[in-house]
Design a protein around this motif. Structure first.
Motif, PDB file in Angstrom:
ATOM      1  N   UNK A 227       0.683  -1.180  -0.143  1.00  0.00           N
ATOM      2  CA  UNK A 227       0.102   0.201   0.080  1.00  0.00           C
ATOM      3  C   UNK A 227       0.605   1.139  -0.049  1.00  0.00           C
ATOM      4  N   UNK A 228       0.836   1.883  -1.240  1.00  0.00           N
ATOM      5  CA  UNK A 228       2.101   3.032  -1.280  1.00  0.00           C
ATOM      6  C   UNK A 228       1.669   3.879  -2.396  1.00  0.00           C
ATOM      7  N   UNK A 229       1.908   5.163  -2.379  1.00  0.00           N
ATOM      8  CA  UNK A 229       1.893   5.884  -3.843  1.00  0.00           C
ATOM      9  C   UNK A 229       3.027   5.893  -4.409  1.00  0.00           C
ATOM     10  N   UNK A 230       4.033   4.900  -4.236  1.00  0.00           N
ATOM     11  CA  UNK A 230       4.922   4.445  -5.121  1.00  0.00           C
ATOM     12  C   UNK A 230       6.030   5.452  -5.310  1.00  0.00           C
ATOM     13  N   UNK A 231       6.315   6.710  -4.686  1.00  0.00           N
ATOM     14  CA  UNK A 231       7.073   7.519  -4.836  1.00  0.00           C
ATOM     15  C   UNK A 231       8.554   6.923  -4.207  1.00  0.00           C
ATOM     16  N   UNK A 232       9.116   6.210  -4.867  1.00  0.00           N
ATOM     17  CA  UNK A 232      10.439   5.211  -4.368  1.00  0.00           C
ATOM     18  C   UNK A 232      11.738   6.186  -3.876  1.00  0.00           C
ATOM     19  N   UNK A 233      12.261   6.076  -2.790  1.00  0.00           N
ATOM     20  CA  UNK A 233      13.319   7.019  -2.617  1.00  0.00           C
ATOM     21  C   UNK A 233      14.509   5.908  -2.590  1.00  0.00           C
ATOM     22  N   UNK A 234      14.229   4.848  -2.709  1.00  0.00           N
ATOM     23  CA  UNK A 234      15.305   3.570  -2.733  1.00  0.00           C
ATOM     24  C   UNK A 234      15.781   3.447  -4.154  1.00  0.00           C
TER      25      UNK A 234
ATOM     26  N   UNK B 250       1.257 -14.029  -4.461  1.00  0.00           N
ATOM     27  CA  UNK B 250       0.261 -13.329  -5.098  1.00  0.00           C
ATOM     28  C   UNK B 250       0.440 -11.830  -4.510  1.00  0.00           C
ATOM     29  N   UNK B 251       0.787 -10.794  -5.582  1.00  0.00           N
ATOM     30  CA  UNK B 251       1.171  -9.445  -5.289  1.00  0.00           C
ATOM     31  C   UNK B 251       0.036  -8.395  -5.612  1.00  0.00           C
ATOM     32  N   UNK B 252      -0.099  -7.644  -4.727  1.00  0.00           N
ATOM     33  CA  UNK B 252      -1.295  -6.685  -4.922  1.00  0.00           C
ATOM     34  C   UNK B 252      -0.691  -5.437  -4.555  1.00  0.00           C
ATOM     35  N   UNK B 253      -0.816  -4.538  -5.458  1.00  0.00           N
ATOM     36  CA  UNK B 253      -0.418  -2.973  -5.184  1.00  0.00           C
ATOM     37  C   UNK B 253      -1.681  -2.053  -5.173  1.00  0.00           C
ATOM     38  N   UNK B 254      -1.752  -1.648  -3.910  1.00  0.00           N
ATOM     39  CA  UNK B 254      -2.853  -0.584  -3.702  1.00  0.00           C
ATOM     40  C   UNK B 254      -2.294   1.105  -3.390  1.00  0.00           C
ATOM     41  N   UNK B 255      -2.658   1.723  -4.430  1.00  0.00           N
ATOM     42  CA  UNK B 255      -2.224   3.153  -4.258  1.00  0.00           C
ATOM     43  C   UNK B 255      -2.906   3.828  -3.048  1.00  0.00           C
ATOM     44  N   UNK B 256      -3.784   3.627  -2.418  1.00  0.00           N
ATOM     45  CA  UNK B 256      -4.470   4.060  -1.369  1.00  0.00           C
ATOM     46  C   UNK B 256      -5.446   2.918  -0.909  1.00  0.00           C
ATOM     47  N   UNK B 257      -5.797   2.907   0.107  1.00  0.00           N
ATOM     48  CA  UNK B 257      -6.922   2.152   1.044  1.00  0.00           C
ATOM     49  C   UNK B 257      -7.460   3.195   1.714  1.00  0.00           C
TER      50      UNK B 257
ATOM     51  N   UNK C  47       4.500  -6.258 -14.893  1.00  0.00           N
ATOM     52  CA  UNK C  47       4.931  -7.330 -14.156  1.00  0.00           C
ATOM     53  C   UNK C  47       3.722  -8.210 -13.855  1.00  0.00           C
ATOM     54  N   UNK C  48       2.621  -7.751 -14.012  1.00  0.00           N
ATOM     55  CA  UNK C  48       1.217  -8.457 -13.690  1.00  0.00           C
ATOM     56  C   UNK C  48       0.847  -8.073 -12.175  1.00  0.00           C
ATOM     57  N   UNK C  49       1.364  -6.555 -11.697  1.00  0.00           N
ATOM     58  CA  UNK C  49       0.887  -6.229 -10.749  1.00  0.00           C
ATOM     59  C   UNK C  49       0.278  -4.962 -10.692  1.00  0.00           C
ATOM     60  N   UNK C  50      -0.837  -4.790 -11.416  1.00  0.00           N
ATOM     61  CA  UNK C  50      -1.410  -3.386 -11.740  1.00  0.00           C
ATOM     62  C   UNK C  50      -1.670  -2.734 -10.246  1.00  0.00           C
ATOM     63  N   UNK C  51      -1.204  -1.154 -10.315  1.00  0.00           N
ATOM     64  CA  UNK C  51      -1.340  -0.495  -9.206  1.00  0.00           C
ATOM     65  C   UNK C  51      -2.900   0.135  -8.956  1.00  0.00           C
ATOM     66  N   UNK C  52      -3.789   0.321  -8.134  1.00  0.00           N
ATOM     67  CA  UNK C  52      -5.060   0.821  -8.110  1.00  0.00           C
ATOM     68  C   UNK C  52      -5.320   1.345  -6.935  1.00  0.00           C
TER      69      UNK C  52
ATOM     70  N   UNK D 284      -7.382 -15.766  -8.464  1.00  0.00           N
ATOM     71  CA  UNK D 284      -8.094 -15.150  -9.677  1.00  0.00           C
ATOM     72  C   UNK D 284      -8.215 -13.937 -10.106  1.00  0.00           C
ATOM     73  N   UNK D 285      -8.495 -13.211 -11.267  1.00  0.00           N
ATOM     74  CA  UNK D 285      -8.065 -11.877 -11.409  1.00  0.00           C
ATOM     75  C   UNK D 285      -8.797 -10.936 -10.659  1.00  0.00           C
ATOM     76  N   UNK D 286      -8.053  -9.931 -10.215  1.00  0.00           N
ATOM     77  CA  UNK D 286      -8.274  -9.002  -9.057  1.00  0.00           C
ATOM     78  C   UNK D 286      -9.732  -8.055  -9.938  1.00  0.00           C
ATOM     79  N   UNK D 287     -10.721  -7.828  -8.631  1.00  0.00           N
ATOM     80  CA  UNK D 287     -11.669  -6.798  -9.186  1.00  0.00           C
ATOM     81  C   UNK D 287     -11.409  -5.511  -9.232  1.00  0.00           C
ATOM     82  N   UNK D 288     -10.463  -4.987 -10.290  1.00  0.00           N
ATOM     83  CA  UNK D 288      -9.941  -3.675 -10.195  1.00  0.00           C
ATOM     84  C   UNK D 288     -11.255  -2.917 -10.644  1.00  0.00           C
ATOM     85  N   UNK D 289     -11.296  -1.792  -9.463  1.00  0.00           N
ATOM     86  CA  UNK D 289     -12.512  -0.848  -9.980  1.00  0.00           C
ATOM     87  C   UNK D 289     -12.342   0.120 -11.361  1.00  0.00           C
TER      88      UNK D 289
END
Length: 391
Positions: free
Chosen positions: A309-316, A334-341, A360-365, A383-388
């Motif tokens: 769970x990150x806005x993905x502004x990487x400092x590393x 199974x890797x899930x990327x959430x820009x916000x919860x 890479x198959x880990x869409x961020x939303x 199974x496929x994630x229910x991406x809004x």
């Protein structure tokens, strides 16, 4: 917005409403004077929105009362807005007061905390002030945070447990099920080719079933949470969900928060308030370091879900971060990327990194709290994630 002073004349009522909206300077054109509760409501709005400072006020307006910096005047204002406006509006006005008028310091006073309308955003503000909070205020702050957390748990826990229990059952499907373990929908779909038209029936040559969730651990979940300042609401919701997941015996849950350092708060998951006060909102971001730690904790990749769970502004190190995600996915994670919860949708985020993760198959939303159980259920069942739809 209705009050006892409303006029029976529709035209006059429209003028009254426009007067409340426009603020009463000479250019509003209404020629309408306010009295009674209308005047009190206008005063409460003027104290916050009628100032020229803060970047939003308009010069020349009559609304210029202001709140000043005194706790008594702010306390009175908080009481006024709770009298005149519904809770949802009160929360927005409180948030605006903190942002526009720099009232964060006043939240360090116990009397002020007792007067505010608590919500997720107020909790985020309190957490950002945690290190500066005097001891006399900390217990009151914890009580405010606990009330919000308990309300969130009541709202979210039941559906989360039910949804994930069903997902765990389905993920444990067996090929020779007992009658009461047969998944009839999937069995029928798999045997449609064996339909006998003369008998108007399907011969189920292959039964598909699912085992019931046992007391043993079936899945491992790692919540990896960016605690930079913009992620405050996400930290609150993720901590609550972490506690809910940790209460399920079939899921081994780990909660990790990070900025440029990484802190494992798993041993505090029995109390999400302790988790929240263990965070430190603000600071930099090193996603690669956080993922390296999470990767080191994975023992059963094929049965593990990692939620970043990150806005993905990487400092590393960007390339290393992407390599770690690719390696985890290749191992079966199974890797899930959430820009916000949160309920607010996606914040500002690094679109280049989001696109690289999607490749890479880990869409961020962005994900709302109400959708999170469905996201986790899909990840558990692979199974496929229910991406809004964000359009």
């Amino acid at each position: 917005m209705t009050t006892a002073t409303e006029s029976a004349d529709p035209a006059q009522e429209r003028l009254r409403r426009w007067r409340l909206v426009l603020g009463g300077d000479a250019a509003d054109g209404t020629g309408c004077a306010l009295s009674g509760q209308d005047a009190a409501m206008d005063g409460a709005l003027a104290a916050l929105y009628g100032r020229d400072d803060g970047g939003r006020g308009r010069p020349g307006r009559d609304r210029s009362a202001g709140l000043g910096a005194s706790a008594p005047s702010v306390a009175r204002w908080l009481g006024d807005i709770r009298t005149y406006f519904p809770s949802s509006v009160v929360q927005v006005m409180q948030r605006d007061a903190i942002d526009r008028l720099g009232l964060s310091a006043l939240l360090l006073e116990p009397e002020m905390l007792e007067a505010v309308e608590a919500d997720v955003h107020l909790v985020g503000t309190l957490l950002s002030l945690n290190k500066a909070m005097p001891e006399t205020t900390k217990e009151t702050a914890r009580a405010v945070v606990r009330k919000v957390v308990e309300d969130l748990e009541k709202r979210l826990a039941g559906r989360t447990r039910a949804t994930l229990t069903g997902a765990l059952d389905r993920s444990a499907r067996i090929s020779r099920p007992r009658h009461h373990d047969i998944d009839w929908n999937r069995t029928i779909s798999a045997n449609l080719k064996h339909y006998l038209p003369e008998y108007r029936t399907i011969v189920p040559e292959r039964l598909i079933g699912y085992g019931r969730a046992s007391q043993s651990v079936k899945k491992e979940v790692v919540l990896c949470i960016d605690q930079s300042g913009s992620m405050a609401a996400s930290v609150v919701y993720a901590s609550v969900f972490g506690a809910v997941l940790a209460s399920m015996r079939s899921i081994d849950t780990r909660l990790v928060v990070f900025d440029t350092a990484v802190v494992d708060l798993t041993d505090q998951l029995d109390d999400p308030v302790d988790v929240l006060f263990g965070t430190q909102l603000g600071g930099g971001t090193d996603i690669n370091r956080a993922l390296a730690y999470c990767q080191s904790q994975i023992t059963r990749p094929a049965e593990t879900v990692v939620v970043l769970i990150s806005d993905l502004y990487e400092g590393g190190i960007r390339d290393e971060m992407l390599k770690r995600v690719a390696a985890m996915k290749a191992s079966g994670v199974q890797f899930v990327t959430l820009l916000a919860l949160s309920d607010e949708g996606a914040p500002a985020y690094d679109r280049e990194h989001a696109a690289a993760l999607a490749a890479l198959g880990a869409p961020a939303f962005a994900c709302t709290p109400d959708l999170f159980p469905d996201i986790m259920a899909a990840a558990i069942e692979k199974r496929p994630l229910p991406i809004p739809d964000t359009e």
